[in-house]
Design a protein around this motif. Structure first.
Motif, PDB file in Angstrom:
ATOM      1  N   PRO A 277      48.543  41.098  32.484  1.00 56.32           N
ATOM      2  CA  PRO A 277      48.236  40.225  31.346  1.00 56.32           C
ATOM      3  C   PRO A 277      47.621  38.916  31.836  1.00 56.32           C
ATOM      4  N   MET A 278      46.566  38.484  31.167  1.00 55.43           N
ATOM      5  CA  MET A 278      45.808  37.282  31.551  1.00 55.43           C
ATOM      6  C   MET A 278      45.395  37.326  33.031  1.00 55.43           C
ATOM      7  N   GLY A 279      45.218  38.543  33.529  1.00 55.23           N
ATOM      8  CA  GLY A 279      44.783  38.699  34.912  1.00 55.23           C
ATOM      9  C   GLY A 279      45.780  38.226  35.937  1.00 55.23           C
ATOM     10  N   GLY A 280      47.034  38.044  35.513  1.00 57.83           N
ATOM     11  CA  GLY A 280      48.061  37.552  36.421  1.00 57.83           C
ATOM     12  C   GLY A 280      48.089  36.041  36.529  1.00 57.83           C
ATOM     13  N   ASN A 281      47.445  35.338  35.584  1.00 56.96           N
ATOM     14  CA  ASN A 281      47.358  33.888  35.620  1.00 56.96           C
ATOM     15  C   ASN A 281      48.113  33.266  34.444  1.00 56.96           C
ATOM     16  N   THR A 282      48.409  31.969  34.576  1.00 52.51           N
ATOM     17  CA  THR A 282      48.967  31.231  33.458  1.00 52.51           C
ATOM     18  C   THR A 282      47.828  30.671  32.608  1.00 52.51           C
ATOM     19  N   GLN A 283      48.162  30.269  31.385  1.00 51.48           N
ATOM     20  CA  GLN A 283      47.155  29.667  30.532  1.00 51.48           C
ATOM     21  C   GLN A 283      46.573  28.412  31.172  1.00 51.48           C
ATOM     22  N   GLN A 284      47.435  27.627  31.833  1.00 57.60           N
ATOM     23  CA  GLN A 284      46.955  26.400  32.464  1.00 57.60           C
ATOM     24  C   GLN A 284      45.970  26.702  33.589  1.00 57.60           C
ATOM     25  N   GLN A 285      46.244  27.728  34.375  1.00 63.06           N
ATOM     26  CA  GLN A 285      45.331  28.093  35.462  1.00 63.06           C
ATOM     27  C   GLN A 285      43.956  28.464  34.909  1.00 63.06           C
ATOM     28  N   LEU A 286      43.940  29.181  33.810  1.00 64.32           N
ATOM     29  CA  LEU A 286      42.672  29.589  33.227  1.00 64.32           C
ATOM     30  C   LEU A 286      41.941  28.407  32.606  1.00 64.32           C
ATOM     31  N   GLU A 287      42.702  27.486  31.980  1.00 58.49           N
ATOM     32  CA  GLU A 287      42.071  26.304  31.398  1.00 58.49           C
ATOM     33  C   GLU A 287      41.476  25.412  32.482  1.00 58.49           C
ATOM     34  N   ASP A 288      42.129  25.341  33.644  1.00 56.92           N
ATOM     35  CA  ASP A 288      41.661  24.495  34.744  1.00 56.92           C
ATOM     36  C   ASP A 288      40.570  25.167  35.583  1.00 56.92           C
ATOM     37  N   ALA A 289      40.350  26.450  35.363  1.00 59.30           N
ATOM     38  CA  ALA A 289      39.425  27.204  36.210  1.00 59.30           C
ATOM     39  C   ALA A 289      37.975  26.798  35.989  1.00 59.30           C
ATOM     40  N   LYS A 290      37.197  26.891  37.068  1.00 59.64           N
ATOM     41  CA  LYS A 290      35.742  26.767  36.980  1.00 59.64           C
ATOM     42  C   LYS A 290      35.080  28.130  37.185  1.00 59.64           C
ATOM     43  N   VAL A 291      35.649  28.937  38.084  1.00 59.00           N
ATOM     44  CA  VAL A 291      35.154  30.296  38.301  1.00 59.00           C
ATOM     45  C   VAL A 291      36.347  31.234  38.344  1.00 59.00           C
ATOM     46  N   ILE A 292      36.413  32.150  37.407  1.00 57.42           N
ATOM     47  CA  ILE A 292      37.462  33.169  37.396  1.00 57.42           C
ATOM     48  C   ILE A 292      36.917  34.382  38.142  1.00 57.42           C
ATOM     49  N   LEU A 293      37.555  34.713  39.247  1.00 57.47           N
ATOM     50  CA  LEU A 293      37.055  35.754  40.146  1.00 57.47           C
ATOM     51  C   LEU A 293      37.694  37.097  39.827  1.00 57.47           C
ATOM     52  N   TRP A 294      36.883  38.096  39.605  1.00 55.79           N
ATOM     53  CA  TRP A 294      37.395  39.455  39.389  1.00 55.79           C
ATOM     54  C   TRP A 294      37.901  40.003  40.718  1.00 55.79           C
ATOM     55  N   ASN A 295      38.960  40.760  40.674  1.00 53.84           N
ATOM     56  CA  ASN A 295      39.577  41.275  41.900  1.00 53.84           C
ATOM     57  C   ASN A 295      38.859  42.536  42.392  1.00 53.84           C
ATOM     58  N   GLY A 296      37.621  42.354  42.856  1.00 53.84           N
ATOM     59  CA  GLY A 296      36.850  43.448  43.436  1.00 53.84           C
ATOM     60  C   GLY A 296      36.320  43.033  44.788  1.00 53.84           C
ATOM     61  N   PHE A 297      35.805  44.010  45.552  1.00 49.07           N
ATOM     62  CA  PHE A 297      35.327  43.711  46.903  1.00 49.07           C
ATOM     63  C   PHE A 297      34.491  44.873  47.417  1.00 49.07           C
ATOM     64  N   CYS A 298      33.740  44.597  48.483  1.00 45.73           N
ATOM     65  CA  CYS A 298      33.006  45.645  49.193  1.00 45.73           C
ATOM     66  C   CYS A 298      33.858  46.108  50.362  1.00 45.73           C
ATOM     67  N   SER A 299      34.095  47.399  50.446  1.00 46.23           N
ATOM     68  CA  SER A 299      34.970  47.920  51.487  1.00 46.23           C
ATOM     69  C   SER A 299      34.365  47.801  52.882  1.00 46.23           C
ATOM     70  N   VAL A 300      33.043  47.781  52.971  1.00 43.68           N
ATOM     71  CA  VAL A 300      32.396  47.582  54.270  1.00 43.68           C
ATOM     72  C   VAL A 300      32.588  46.138  54.723  1.00 43.68           C
ATOM     73  N   HIS A 301      32.232  45.187  53.864  1.00 41.66           N
ATOM     74  CA  HIS A 301      32.248  43.786  54.273  1.00 41.66           C
ATOM     75  C   HIS A 301      33.670  43.221  54.365  1.00 41.66           C
ATOM     76  N   LYS A 302      34.621  43.844  53.702  1.00 42.46           N
ATOM     77  CA  LYS A 302      36.010  43.395  53.804  1.00 42.46           C
ATOM     78  C   LYS A 302      36.574  43.647  55.200  1.00 42.46           C
ATOM     79  N   ARG A 303      35.940  44.522  55.960  1.00 38.27           N
ATOM     80  CA  ARG A 303      36.434  44.880  57.291  1.00 38.27           C
ATOM     81  C   ARG A 303      36.198  43.779  58.327  1.00 38.27           C
ATOM     82  N   PHE A 304      35.284  42.863  58.067  1.00 34.07           N
ATOM     83  CA  PHE A 304      34.947  41.862  59.069  1.00 34.07           C
ATOM     84  C   PHE A 304      36.001  40.763  59.122  1.00 34.07           C
ATOM     85  N   THR A 305      36.289  40.277  60.344  1.00 37.29           N
ATOM     86  CA  THR A 305      37.359  39.304  60.561  1.00 37.29           C
ATOM     87  C   THR A 305      36.895  38.159  61.459  1.00 37.29           C
TER      88      THR A 305
END
Length: 437
Positions: A277-305
């Motif tokens: 619900p609410m992406g796991g955020n509080t209402q205040q976090q969403l109100e204060d947000a500038k960029v809400i990031l979707w929880n996705g990623f590239c599996s190739v590029h996530k491998r780099f450290t």
């Protein structure tokens, strides 16, 4: 030979359009412990695994595949049993027969056995633009993944066809944001944030090119835009002129890296988890947000450290480290340069003999750059060979099959975006094309 234009016109009346074989959602187990490759099945011919659920061997083996992820049905044995030399001869002959009516588009991440046949080689945006820039071409064979072929179909003319040699060439990142999830998230955000009291919208939706046509259309309907890894900063600036905040999908890393470079803090970039619900955020976090990031990623590029970067610097004190912005933020911050695949290519081309580059992106591009520049040392940061699982599915056997189909008056695996979806998506894509860095 039947003209390609006639083939396209008749495609709607026969079973020649792309088909999606639906299966259940699959959750994979732990990665295979292999030291030289990320999966023991990487050498398996793709047609032996295409009918199985999931993305197949490669970086995204362990990603969850949605039920809508396309599968490729079997192709005739004359292609899967053919030798490399025979496939090469058949592909060349078919290309010569089709002539200028055909263009083969090859993504930077494709295997060399495919790239050598391409009329254009580039990233997803460059290849979609190539389709738009060639109205005289009757058929584009897109050697990339599904969302790229969709974009090319949207940007090309109605009388042109776009063909994906292997329907199983999808994208796990694109699949991490479905249209149902996005619409549900939007509804929740509208309930939490309400209606803006001034000219700026409460939220502007921004989607990366690596997303479905349906999500691009969602952005087009809701005053949003598409971005590439090259113009993400320009797009966010465009969005902030029109809205108080952005929801950015599906790649959290491109969104985070771009926003941090613009001066935003981690606290201004909450992560939206679509199953909470609410992406796991509080209402205040969403109100204060500038960029809400979707929880996705590239599996190739996530491998780099960062540890990989540290080792590269220890082994080569004068190394230049270049990372793709789909890499995690610590990797991007530790690199010397950050940019799209085209940026990476140009940066290396500007190098001098004896230069050393460590690159954080897909292995096929890195190996090709090393082959093109033997006067330099160019290597992948990740010592484990782990290509894009689905990009790897494009094999010469499938290319020969679709090309000879065209010669024989058949269109296999045509990618057709619904007209309504295409109309809305083109709005967001045209805004992207206008947002030049």
């Amino acid at each position: 030979m039947t003209s390609v234009a006639n083939i396209i016109a008749s495609a709607a009346t026969v079973e020649q359009r792309s088909r999606t074989m639906l299966g259940d959602t699959i959750t994979f187990g732990e990665p295979t412990d292999i030291t030289t490759t990320c999966d023991s099945q990487l050498s398996t011919e793709p047609w032996q695994i295409d009918t199985e659920p999931g993305y197949g061997p490669g970086a995204s083996t362990n990603d969850e595949a949605p039920s809508t992820a396309p599968h490729q049905g079997p192709i005739p044995a004359e292609y899967t049993d053919a030798s490399e030399a025979e496939l090469d001869a058949r592909i060349i002959a078919a290309k010569e027969t089709l002539g200028d009516r055909l263009k083969i588009l090859g993504h930077f991440y494709q295997r060399d056995e495919i790239v050598k046949y391409a009329d254009f080689v580039g990233d997803s945006f460059m290849l979609a633009q190539a389709a738009k820039d060639h109205p005289e071409t009757e058929a584009f064979v897109f050697c990339g993944v599904h969302f790229m072929a969709e974009t090319a179909d949207i940007l090309s003319d109605e009388q042109q066809s776009v063909i994906l040699p292997n329907l199983a060439a999808g994208c796990s990142m694109a699949d991490m944001a479905t249209i149902d999830q996005v619409e549900e998230a939007w509804e929740q955000l509208m309930q939490v944030l309400g209606t803006s009291n001034d000219e700026r919208a409460e939220v502007i939706p921004v989607t990366y090119m690596n997303s479905s046509a349906a999500i691009k259309a969602f952005c087009g309907r809701n005053d949003g835009i598409v971005c590439t890894s090259s113009n993400a900063t320009t797009v966010l600036e465009w969005a902030f002129e029109r809205g108080k905040r952005v929801i950015f999908f599906p790649d959290q890393h491109l969104g985070r890296n771009t926003a941090k470079a613009m001066g935003l803090t981690e606290e201004q970039m909450p992560l939206w988890r679509p199953y909470l619900p609410m992406g796991g955020n509080t209402q205040q976090q969403l109100e204060d947000a500038k960029v809400i990031l979707w929880n996705g990623f590239c599996s190739v590029h996530k491998r780099f450290t960062v540890a990989q970067i540290d080792k590269a610097r220890a082994d080569y004190p004068d190394v230049t480290v270049i990372a793709h912005p789909e890499c995690p933020a610590p990797v991007v911050e530790a690199a010397d340069g950050v940019g799209s695949t085209e940026y990476i290519r140009k940066a290396i081309e500007a190098g001098q003999p004896g230069d050393v580059f460590a690159v954080g992106t897909e292995i096929n591009l890195v190996n090709r750059l090393q082959a093109q520049h033997p006067e330099m040392t160019i290597f992948c940061l990740d010592p484990v060979i782990c290509p894009c699982s689905t990009m790897y599915r494009i094999h010469p056997a499938y290319l020969a099959w679709v090309l000879e189909g065209l010669v024989e008056g058949q269109v296999h695996n045509q990618i057709c975006v619904d007209a309504t979806v295409a109309t809305d998506a083109s709005v967001a894509l045209e805004r992207m094309l206008a947002a030049r860095p």
